[in-house]
Design a protein around this motif. Structure first.
Motif, PDB file in Angstrom:
ATOM      1  N   ALA A  57      37.629   5.895  50.933  1.00 24.20           N
ATOM      2  CA  ALA A  57      37.563   6.464  49.583  1.00 24.20           C
ATOM      3  C   ALA A  57      36.890   5.434  48.688  1.00 24.20           C
ATOM      4  O   ALA A  57      37.097   4.232  48.847  1.00 24.20           O
ATOM      5  CB  ALA A  57      38.968   6.786  49.059  1.00 24.20           C
ATOM      6  N   GLY A  58      36.065   5.906  47.778  1.00 28.65           N
ATOM      7  CA  GLY A  58      35.442   4.992  46.830  1.00 28.65           C
ATOM      8  C   GLY A  58      34.126   4.415  47.287  1.00 28.65           C
ATOM      9  O   GLY A  58      33.699   3.380  46.786  1.00 28.65           O
ATOM     10  N   ARG A  59      33.442   5.081  48.196  1.00 28.38           N
ATOM     11  CA  ARG A  59      32.145   4.568  48.641  1.00 28.38           C
ATOM     12  C   ARG A  59      31.057   4.816  47.593  1.00 28.38           C
ATOM     13  O   ARG A  59      30.130   4.027  47.442  1.00 28.38           O
ATOM     14  CB  ARG A  59      31.752   5.232  49.967  1.00 28.38           C
ATOM     15  CG  ARG A  59      30.474   4.683  50.572  1.00 28.38           C
ATOM     16  CD  ARG A  59      30.136   5.411  51.875  1.00 28.38           C
ATOM     17  NE  ARG A  59      28.830   5.022  52.386  1.00 28.38           N
ATOM     18  CZ  ARG A  59      28.618   4.014  53.225  1.00 28.38           C
ATOM     19  NH1 ARG A  59      29.630   3.298  53.657  1.00 28.38           N
ATOM     20  NH2 ARG A  59      27.395   3.722  53.648  1.00 28.38           N
ATOM     21  N   GLY A  60      31.173   5.916  46.862  1.00 28.02           N
ATOM     22  CA  GLY A  60      30.129   6.287  45.911  1.00 28.02           C
ATOM     23  C   GLY A  60      30.285   5.806  44.473  1.00 28.02           C
ATOM     24  O   GLY A  60      29.291   5.531  43.807  1.00 28.02           O
ATOM     25  N   VAL A  68      38.063   1.621  49.525  1.00 26.40           N
ATOM     26  CA  VAL A  68      39.267   1.511  50.344  1.00 26.40           C
ATOM     27  C   VAL A  68      39.066   2.215  51.675  1.00 26.40           C
ATOM     28  O   VAL A  68      38.660   3.382  51.714  1.00 26.40           O
ATOM     29  CB  VAL A  68      40.487   2.121  49.626  1.00 26.40           C
ATOM     30  CG1 VAL A  68      41.739   2.014  50.507  1.00 26.40           C
ATOM     31  CG2 VAL A  68      40.716   1.436  48.286  1.00 26.40           C
ATOM     32  N   TYR A  69      39.322   1.502  52.753  1.00 23.19           N
ATOM     33  CA  TYR A  69      39.338   2.095  54.086  1.00 23.19           C
ATOM     34  C   TYR A  69      40.788   2.150  54.558  1.00 23.19           C
ATOM     35  O   TYR A  69      41.546   1.202  54.345  1.00 23.19           O
ATOM     36  CB  TYR A  69      38.497   1.276  55.071  1.00 23.19           C
ATOM     37  CG  TYR A  69      37.089   1.786  55.180  1.00 23.19           C
ATOM     38  CD1 TYR A  69      36.696   2.555  56.270  1.00 23.19           C
ATOM     39  CD2 TYR A  69      36.166   1.541  54.169  1.00 23.19           C
ATOM     40  CE1 TYR A  69      35.407   3.054  56.368  1.00 23.19           C
ATOM     41  CE2 TYR A  69      34.875   2.039  54.255  1.00 23.19           C
ATOM     42  CZ  TYR A  69      34.502   2.798  55.352  1.00 23.19           C
ATOM     43  OH  TYR A  69      33.238   3.302  55.428  1.00 23.19           O
ATOM     44  N   ILE A  95      38.705  -3.239  49.413  1.00 25.63           N
ATOM     45  CA  ILE A  95      37.566  -4.142  49.207  1.00 25.63           C
ATOM     46  C   ILE A  95      37.268  -4.216  47.722  1.00 25.63           C
ATOM     47  O   ILE A  95      36.826  -3.250  47.103  1.00 25.63           O
ATOM     48  CB  ILE A  95      36.340  -3.654  49.994  1.00 25.63           C
ATOM     49  CG1 ILE A  95      36.725  -3.435  51.471  1.00 25.63           C
ATOM     50  CG2 ILE A  95      35.190  -4.646  49.868  1.00 25.63           C
ATOM     51  CD1 ILE A  95      35.643  -2.746  52.275  1.00 25.63           C
ATOM     52  N   ASP A  96      37.506  -5.370  47.143  1.00 26.78           N
ATOM     53  CA  ASP A  96      37.355  -5.601  45.706  1.00 26.78           C
ATOM     54  C   ASP A  96      35.904  -5.374  45.266  1.00 26.78           C
ATOM     55  O   ASP A  96      34.978  -5.719  45.993  1.00 26.78           O
ATOM     56  CB  ASP A  96      37.783  -7.044  45.402  1.00 26.78           C
ATOM     57  CG  ASP A  96      37.842  -7.325  43.919  1.00 26.78           C
ATOM     58  OD1 ASP A  96      36.790  -7.633  43.344  1.00 26.78           O
ATOM     59  OD2 ASP A  96      38.931  -7.229  43.349  1.00 26.78           O
ATOM     60  N   ASN A  99      26.691  -0.169  54.617  1.00 26.21           N
ATOM     61  CA  ASN A  99      26.998   0.273  55.983  1.00 26.21           C
ATOM     62  C   ASN A  99      27.661  -0.846  56.788  1.00 26.21           C
ATOM     63  O   ASN A  99      28.629  -0.618  57.519  1.00 26.21           O
ATOM     64  CB  ASN A  99      25.724   0.721  56.698  1.00 26.21           C
ATOM     65  CG  ASN A  99      25.174   2.011  56.138  1.00 26.21           C
ATOM     66  OD1 ASN A  99      25.904   2.813  55.581  1.00 26.21           O
ATOM     67  ND2 ASN A  99      23.876   2.209  56.281  1.00 26.21           N
ATOM     68  N   GLU A 100      27.146  -2.050  56.648  1.00 26.89           N
ATOM     69  CA  GLU A 100      27.717  -3.187  57.373  1.00 26.89           C
ATOM     70  C   GLU A 100      29.115  -3.520  56.852  1.00 26.89           C
ATOM     71  O   GLU A 100      30.021  -3.851  57.632  1.00 26.89           O
ATOM     72  CB  GLU A 100      26.801  -4.400  57.228  1.00 26.89           C
ATOM     73  CG  GLU A 100      25.449  -4.246  57.913  1.00 26.89           C
ATOM     74  CD  GLU A 100      24.530  -5.421  57.638  1.00 26.89           C
ATOM     75  OE1 GLU A 100      24.305  -6.209  58.572  1.00 26.89           O
ATOM     76  OE2 GLU A 100      24.055  -5.556  56.497  1.00 26.89           O
ATOM     77  N   ILE A 101      29.295  -3.448  55.524  1.00 33.57           N
ATOM     78  CA  ILE A 101      30.617  -3.696  54.946  1.00 33.57           C
ATOM     79  C   ILE A 101      31.613  -2.667  55.466  1.00 33.57           C
ATOM     80  O   ILE A 101      32.750  -3.003  55.830  1.00 33.57           O
ATOM     81  CB  ILE A 101      30.541  -3.660  53.410  1.00 33.57           C
ATOM     82  CG1 ILE A 101      29.647  -4.792  52.885  1.00 33.57           C
ATOM     83  CG2 ILE A 101      31.938  -3.763  52.794  1.00 33.57           C
ATOM     84  CD1 ILE A 101      29.350  -4.720  51.394  1.00 33.57           C
TER      85      ILE A 101
END
Length: 251
Positions: free
Chosen positions: A22-25, A32-33, A82-83, A100-102
């Motif tokens: 959630a929160g990729r965009g 958050v994964y 992930i901050d 993508n790598e993160i």
């Protein structure tokens, strides 16, 4: 059962895991994964608990399901937050680390964390979907040894390199619009084909057709309705229509 709880006995059985984010965009806040895992024998019960995409649920229902999840001793879960400062720092550093790598590192980190807890993890549900994917293409040299599908996976890189086609691109399994695919087409073949479309000034050649280059086409979001896109395609072959490729004059 949260990630910090004692490990229950069922974790010694073969277990499955699902991972989502959630929160990729958004421009604000963290990404958050999260993962959820359970014994394979609990899978049918899990599918009956009314979990769904959070975007389809009202806040009250999401809170209710979260409380149920925390109270269910047959389910385990963990999260990686992930901050935003970490995201910005990695994506703006000299040797940039893209999203993508993160994301890949976060997902792998969750899997390693659960394995280190002693959970007998034998399968991640996305892996199963990828493993069972039925390729539409029928070339004799196609194979499914594509690894995890993440851009940093050596097996995935090797699969992309082996399955690229300098005219037709990748098999439909590939998200070919992603920047990850760009380096594989440095030597792409220039293709010419006839089109019934007229020139910009309304004219056409003597036989009513003109030649267009493949490089004249790009992947772009159309301003037209999807119905219009699907019903259009005059003078274009099925390959380009299926992939929503359009002729553009500006990038």
């Amino acid at each position: 059962m949260g990630s910090g709880a004692a490990i229950p006995q069922w974790t010694s059985e073969p277990c499955i895991m699902g991972i989502d984010e959630a929160g990729r965009g958004p421009v604000l806040g963290p990404m958050v994964y999260g993962c959820l895992y359970c014994a394979r024998s609990y899978e049918k019960t899990l599918s009956s608990l009314n979990f769904a995409d959070s975007k389809t649920l009202k806040e009250e229902k999401r809170e209710e399901l979260f409380e149920n999840l925390k109270a269910d001793e047959s389910i385990g879960w963990a999260v990686d937050i992930i901050d935003p400062r970490e995201l910005s720092a990695k994506m703006l550093k000299k040797n940039k680390i893209n999203l993508n790598e993160i994301s890949h590192d976060s997902a792998i980190g969750l899997i390693i964390k659960v394995l280190n807890m002693g959970v007998l993890l034998t399968e991640v549900t996305r892996d199963r979907a990828l493993r069972d994917w039925v390729l539409e293409e029928t070339a004799e040299d196609l194979h499914k040894n594509f690894g995890s599908g993440y851009p940093g996976d050596p097996n995935t890189k090797a699969w992309l390199q082996h399955h690229k086609h300098l005219v037709f691109g990748f098999p439909t399994l590939v998200r070919f619009s992603w920047g990850t695919c760009t380096p594989y087409f440095k030597d792409i073949v220039e293709v010419l084909w006839e089109s019934n479309e007229t020139d910009g000034d309304g004219s056409s050649s003597a036989n009513g057709k003109r030649q267009l280059k493949l490089s004249n086409f790009g992947v772009t979001k159309s301003k037209r309705k999807i119905e219009e896109i699907e019903s259009s395609g005059k003078g274009r072959c099925k390959f380009f229509m299926a992939r929503k490729l359009e002729q553009v004059t500006q990038f």
